[in-house]
Design a protein around this motif. Structure first.
Motif, PDB file in Angstrom:
ATOM      1  N   ARG A  39      52.028  15.000 -27.720  1.00 22.18           N
ATOM      2  CA  ARG A  39      52.863  14.688 -28.874  1.00 22.18           C
ATOM      3  C   ARG A  39      52.616  15.681 -30.001  1.00 22.18           C
ATOM      4  O   ARG A  39      51.596  16.367 -30.034  1.00 22.18           O
ATOM      5  CB  ARG A  39      52.555  13.267 -29.361  1.00 22.18           C
ATOM      6  CG  ARG A  39      53.015  12.214 -28.371  1.00 22.18           C
ATOM      7  CD  ARG A  39      52.506  10.838 -28.712  1.00 22.18           C
ATOM      8  NE  ARG A  39      53.125   9.873 -27.823  1.00 22.18           N
ATOM      9  CZ  ARG A  39      54.332   9.323 -28.061  1.00 22.18           C
ATOM     10  NH1 ARG A  39      54.997   9.637 -29.152  1.00 22.18           N
ATOM     11  NH2 ARG A  39      54.831   8.476 -27.205  1.00 22.18           N
ATOM     12  N   SER A  99      57.216  12.077 -31.481  1.00 19.51           N
ATOM     13  CA  SER A  99      57.869  12.367 -30.200  1.00 19.51           C
ATOM     14  C   SER A  99      57.024  13.355 -29.390  1.00 19.51           C
ATOM     15  O   SER A  99      56.168  14.044 -29.929  1.00 19.51           O
ATOM     16  CB  SER A  99      59.242  12.983 -30.463  1.00 19.51           C
ATOM     17  OG  SER A  99      59.069  14.183 -31.166  1.00 19.51           O
ATOM     18  N   ALA A 100      57.315  13.420 -28.100  1.00 18.40           N
ATOM     19  CA  ALA A 100      56.568  14.323 -27.221  1.00 18.40           C
ATOM     20  C   ALA A 100      57.095  15.747 -27.379  1.00 18.40           C
ATOM     21  O   ALA A 100      58.304  15.980 -27.294  1.00 18.40           O
ATOM     22  CB  ALA A 100      56.731  13.877 -25.776  1.00 18.40           C
ATOM     23  N   THR A 134      50.585  21.578 -33.445  1.00 20.11           N
ATOM     24  CA  THR A 134      50.214  21.090 -32.121  1.00 20.11           C
ATOM     25  C   THR A 134      49.477  22.211 -31.398  1.00 20.11           C
ATOM     26  O   THR A 134      49.975  23.344 -31.354  1.00 20.11           O
ATOM     27  CB  THR A 134      51.478  20.708 -31.316  1.00 20.11           C
ATOM     28  OG1 THR A 134      52.320  19.952 -32.164  1.00 20.11           O
ATOM     29  CG2 THR A 134      51.119  19.943 -30.065  1.00 20.11           C
ATOM     30  N   GLU A 143      51.886  14.143 -21.202  1.00 21.66           N
ATOM     31  CA  GLU A 143      52.731  14.117 -22.408  1.00 21.66           C
ATOM     32  C   GLU A 143      51.877  14.516 -23.602  1.00 21.66           C
ATOM     33  O   GLU A 143      50.787  13.970 -23.791  1.00 21.66           O
ATOM     34  CB  GLU A 143      53.296  12.710 -22.605  1.00 21.66           C
ATOM     35  CG  GLU A 143      54.327  12.650 -23.708  1.00 21.66           C
ATOM     36  CD  GLU A 143      54.799  11.218 -23.949  1.00 21.66           C
ATOM     37  OE1 GLU A 143      55.709  10.781 -23.224  1.00 21.66           O
ATOM     38  OE2 GLU A 143      54.254  10.579 -24.852  1.00 21.66           O
ATOM     39  N   GLN A 179      56.451  17.558 -22.323  1.00 26.18           N
ATOM     40  CA  GLN A 179      56.619  16.454 -21.389  1.00 26.18           C
ATOM     41  C   GLN A 179      56.643  17.018 -19.975  1.00 26.18           C
ATOM     42  O   GLN A 179      57.631  17.651 -19.567  1.00 26.18           O
ATOM     43  CB  GLN A 179      57.927  15.717 -21.700  1.00 26.18           C
ATOM     44  CG  GLN A 179      58.246  14.580 -20.755  1.00 26.18           C
ATOM     45  CD  GLN A 179      57.331  13.380 -21.019  1.00 26.18           C
ATOM     46  OE1 GLN A 179      57.328  12.811 -22.115  1.00 26.18           O
ATOM     47  NE2 GLN A 179      56.538  13.001 -20.016  1.00 26.18           N
TER      48      GLN A 179
END
Lengths: 253, 405
Positions: free
Chosen positions: A32, A2-3, A198, A30, A6
């Motif tokens: 992820r 999923s992002a 991330t 975006e 966003q």
């Protein structure tokens, strides 16, 4: 996947006197979970402003921003502070450690502003674990002025990681570092990213951007290219190469 | 936890700038110290005066013969010769709310005993005199109504007389000559100390007023009448009643001045404490100025500190500090500085007050309330002068603060 981030039609306009400056002019992006993105651009391209918006330090004047499922563009000052505290970790160009404060206490800092109360021992344990991740557990008691630039940046990374953020944000993390320590810091980032973190990094150096997995290039407040990194550099390999090059000119043993 | 952590952060920041913290605190230390010491001196003086007033006795009304405000040559208090024994008796019987009455005759005489002589005040009084003045005897007893009726040659003496004329002996039962008339000493009074006016109250010989009038002073009038009223009686009412009675007895027509003066204890007390009150207020005001200056010093340092630590504030905000947290941090620093200064200032103030009493012999009185007020005030100074810089810090924009050089 999923992002995590966003951005939809995000704009930021500054009013300086009569003229309106559109620092970010409609960005849709975006990111992820598990990505390692480098945002590239010359100075004035709007990358820093975009980074401030992603980092919840600034609010967009238009558009929508959703972080880890939360619509943050509508939040107030205190709520944004809580988002920064729990979902984001910051690494800055100038390290931004508290002077005359030990590495350990610097790493503890974000936890002091977390609502969930932790005992002093827990704070210490978590801070030490974060320092271990960046390989500085043995320097916990050192003050920033007793650490090298690379070490200071690693303390800053430990501080960013201590609250288990959803995203690690780095604004020119190697701007104040020499080549060798820059590669070391990129090594830490790659290791973290391999572990699932991330990472979004702003830089103007192409060779630094080459350590990431995806390059987003900005100009005049807009994204002009968004490409995956094909010839990705690996920090350990680069370090060996640098070592050999230095040995050749007898800079290093 | 968050509060606790913020307070810890603030204390750590103060520790990091030890010299600066100490110097900032110095302003408050001196301010609070000055307030405590000055108010201590003022209160000491007030307490001394109050003790002297209390030595007059409780609920006492004094009636002097002769009016202060008659025109022409004036004889002064007690000289006009208008108060009589009958007046005193009438006051005792006719005025409601009067407990005790003592007619008074006052004279200065040379007294002799043991081959020594001494010039002292000879007071002619009634037997209730010691009750009115709340003045106990340390030895022997008081003369009685019988002694008054028989103009007995008996007396009681003050501590000064006992020391000057009877050095090491027990004076009770011995003789004392006043104007060459032998008096028998019945008792010795307890030490009373200085009067409101500063005269030695123990330098006195008390004899029955009848004996004083007939044998010593040889006059037919009283100098004054001392009246003690019941605690419940209104002093003003009793004073008015006495004035009416005396005007009637002295046949003073309406529109003409009294030939006597009535003084309540409150008036005497008010006159005597007015000066010390003014002094306390003045000293306190001067000292408060230094406390104010100390407070401005704190504000100054806190403002410098906020500017100097703008980047730190930015970092804290970036990692999740609310404006509130920053406000609390800087406010805690200011309050810590000022209340620490308050505590040290209280010690300094108490110390210098003690030193002043010891060295200069000034009476000082440090009340708990003045200590508590000084401490709370110093904390309030911290809040007041710390709030503006703290709010300034809390309102900083994190991006601007982070970029601040």
């Amino acid at each position: 996947m999923s992002a995590v981030i966003q951005l939809t039609g995000v704009e930021k306009t500054y009013h300086s006197g009569e003229i309106d400056v559109r620092a970010v002019a409609g960005v849709t992006l975006e990111i992820r979970a598990g990505e390692f993105v480098a945002i590239l651009g010359a100075s004035g391209s709007g990358k820093s402003t975009l980074m401030n918006i992603i980092g919840c330090l600034d609010r967009p004047t238009a558009g929508h921003y959703s972080l880890d499922g939360t619509a943050v563009s509508a939040l107030n000052r205190d709520a944004l502070a809580d988002v920064r505290n729990r979902k984001l970790g910051f690494v800055f160009q100038g390290f931004n450690l508290l002077a005359r404060t030990s590495a350990l206490e610097n790493v503890e800092l974000p936890m002091l502003y977390t609502h969930a109360g932790l005992s002093r021992a827990e704070l210490r344990d978590r801070a030490l674990r974060a320092l271990e991740v960046v390989g500085l557990a043995d320097r916990a008691g050192h003050h920033p002025n007793q650490l090298s630039g690379g070490q200071q940046q690693r303390v800053a990374i430990a501080r960013a990681l201590v609250n288990n953020p959803a995203v690690l944000l780095a604004d020119e993390p190697t701007g104040n570092l020499d080549t060798r320590t820059s590669i070391e810091v990129m090594g830490v980032f790659q290791k973290l990213n391999d572990g699932g973190m991330t990472i979004v990094m702003v830089t103007h150096e192409l060779d630094i951007a080459a350590y990431s997995r995806r390059n987003v290039v900005m100009r005049d407040g807009q994204i002009i290219s968004d490409t995956p990194v094909t010839k990705r550099l690996s920090a350990p390999t680069e370090l060996i190469r640098l070592q050999e090059a230095h040995a050749a000119v007898q800079l290093a043993p | 936890m968050r509060w606790f952590a913020t307070i810890r952060i603030a204390l750590r920041a103060l520790r990091r700038n030890k010299l600066r913290s100490v110097l900032t605190t110095l302003g408050i230390i001196i301010g609070v110290g000055a307030v405590i010491a000055m108010v201590g001196i003022g209160n000491g003086a007030k307490a001394q005066v109050e003790a002297q007033i209390a030595s007059l006795g409780q609920n006492v009304v004094l009636i002097f013969s002769g009016n202060f405000s008659t025109g022409g040559a004036r004889s002064g208090w007690g000289g006009a010769g208008t108060l009589t024994i009958d007046d005193a008796a009438a006051i005792a019987t006719e005025i409601p709310g009067v407990l005790h009455v003592s007619p008074e005759v006052r004279d200065r005489q040379q007294v002799l005993a043991n081959g020594l002589n001494w010039n002292t005040t000879v007071l002619g009084e009634g037997p209730d005199y010691l009750t009115i003045r709340d003045w106990p005897l340390v030895d022997g007893g008081m003369f009685t109504d019988q002694d008054v009726r028989s103009t007995a040659k008996v007396c009681i003496i003050g501590q000064t007389i006992a020391t000057e004329l009877f050095a090491n002996e027990d004076p009770v039962g011995q003789g004392l000559r006043i104007r060459n008339i032998p008096f028998k000493i019945l008792g010795v009074l307890a030490r009373k100390g200085l009067s409101v006016m500063g005269s030695d109250q123990d330098d006195v010989v008390v004899i029955p007023y009848t004996s004083a009038m007939k044998r010593v002073s040889r006059r037919t009038y009283l100098n004054s009448i001392i009246v003690q009223t019941a605690p419940a009686a209104t002093s003003a009412k009793v004073q008015a009643d006495i004035a009416d009675l005396l005007r009637q007895r002295h046949r003073i027509g309406t529109g003409r001045d009294d030939d006597f003066t009535i003084r309540g204890q409150e008036e005497i007390a008010a006159a005597a404490t007015a000066t010390t009150k003014t002094m306390t207020a003045l000293l306190g005001a001067i000292a408060s100025v230094s406390l104010l200056v100390g407070g401005i010093g704190i504000m100054n340092i806190m403002l410098v500190s906020v500017t100097e630590r703008t980047r730190e504030i930015g970092i804290r905000m970036a990692v999740g500090a609310h404006g509130r947290d920053i406000l609390l941090q800087f406010l805690t620093e200011a309050i810590t500085l000022s209340s620490l200064g308050g505590i040290l200032g209280i010690l300094l103030g108490v110390g210098s007050a003690k030193l002043l009493s010891a060295v200069a012999g000034w009476p000082t009185l440090i009340s708990t309330s003045s200590v508590v007020v000084a401490f709370l005030f110093s904390a309030a100074v911290g809040i007041f002068f710390g709030f503006y810089p703290a709010r300034k810090a809390a309102r900083l924009d994190p991006i601007t603060a982070l970029r601040y050089e």
